[in-house]
Write a protein that holds these residues in place. Structure first.
Motif, short mmCIF file in Angstrom:
data_model
loop_
_atom_site.label_atom_id
_atom_site.label_comp_id
_atom_site.label_asym_id
_atom_site.label_seq_id
_atom_site.Cartn_x
_atom_site.Cartn_y
_atom_site.Cartn_z
N ALA B 53 81.37 30.80 59.65
CA ALA B 53 81.15 31.65 58.48
C ALA B 53 81.90 32.97 58.60
O ALA B 53 81.96 33.56 59.68
N ASP B 54 82.48 33.38 57.48
CA ASP B 54 83.24 34.63 57.32
C ASP B 54 84.63 34.58 57.96
O ASP B 54 85.39 35.54 57.84
N ARG B 67 82.81 30.90 53.17
CA ARG B 67 81.65 31.60 52.59
C ARG B 67 80.43 30.69 52.68
O ARG B 67 80.27 29.76 51.89
N LYS B 68 79.57 30.99 53.67
CA LYS B 68 78.39 30.15 53.87
C LYS B 68 77.40 30.31 52.71
O LYS B 68 76.77 29.34 52.28
N GLU B 69 77.28 31.54 52.21
CA GLU B 69 76.26 31.80 51.19
C GLU B 69 76.55 31.08 49.88
O GLU B 69 75.63 30.73 49.14
N THR B 70 77.83 30.85 49.60
CA THR B 70 78.20 30.14 48.38
C THR B 70 78.77 28.75 48.69
O THR B 70 79.21 28.05 47.77
N THR B 71 78.73 28.35 49.94
CA THR B 71 79.31 27.07 50.41
C THR B 71 80.67 26.83 49.77
O THR B 71 80.91 25.79 49.14
#
Lengths: 113, 114
Positions: B53-54, B67-71
């Motif tokens: 991530a990131d 972007r893990k939060e938005t896959t």
């Protein structure tokens, strides 16, 4: 060799005949994959070999498809009793043991007439 | 299950335009993410990758951020060239999957006009 080598580059066969497609992976790569790319379609996973482990055959579309890898190097994908829907580009890739980065060959374009 | 969804093409741009090709994924755990490119008449080549991530992968002016939060793992380039015309494939390799197999999106064809 420097890269993944596949042969033949093109193959035309009659419906019902058997075909063999060959893949020479990059020297030292323990993982070998076969994918299929149909016209206008994405890449479909077929089979995966990793060293001496049992292959992951979960992507083979039917029992007419089989693959083997001799001596942990060269692989042959065999399609028995070919059908027109088998027409596609068959791609081979290899990677090293700990890397998920796959290097692809140029593919074999199979046409079943 | 594991899957990759990318925007349908073709995407047609003029030279020097800004490029975005969207890619979203569904996976168990935290997969490695890749962009592969297939130039006309050639095999697939790895363009860039990101493993956590990131992370930002970059190569040949192309960039993509994990972007893990938005896959998502959208591909961007600030100024495309005619030579960038190709088919671009987003792919993932599940960390939970011992077979390391790559799961590809359907591909997005990019055509850059002079």
């Amino acid at each position: 060799g420097a890269g993944v080598s596949q042969s033949p580059s093109n193959k035309v066969t009659e419906k019902g005949k058997d075909v063999e497609l060959r893949c020479d992976p990059i020297s030292g790569h323990t993982a070998l994959y076969w994918y299929r790319q149909s016209l206008g379609q994405g890449l479909e996973f077929l089979i995966y070999f990793q060293g001496n482990s049992a292959p992951d055959k979960s992507g083979l579309p039917s029992d007419r498809f089989s693959a083997e890898r001799t001596g942990g190097s060269v692989s042959t994908l065999t399609i028995q009793r070919t059908q027109q829907e088998d027409s596609a580009v068959y791609l081979c890739a290899s990677s090293s043991r700990d890397s998920r980065e796959a290097f692809f060959g140029q593919g074999t374009r199979l046409t079943v007439v | 299950g594991n899957s990759v969804t990318q925007m349908e093409g073709p995407v047609t741009l003029s030279e020097e335009a800004f490029l975005t090709i969207n890619c979203t994924y569904t996976a168990t755990g935290y997969p490695s993410l890749f962009w592969y490119v297939q130039y006309p008449g050639e095999g697939l080549q790895l363009l860039l990758k990101a493993t956590k991530a990131d992370d930002k992968g970059s190569n040949k002016g192309f960039e993509a951020t994990y972007r893990k939060e938005t896959t998502s793992f959208h591909l961007e380039k600030g100024s495309v060239q005619v030579s960038d015309s190709a088919v671009y494939f987003c792919a993932l390799s599940p960390r939970m999957d011992s077979s390391y197999k790559l799961i590809f999106g359907s591909g997005t064809r990019l055509l850059v006009r002079p």
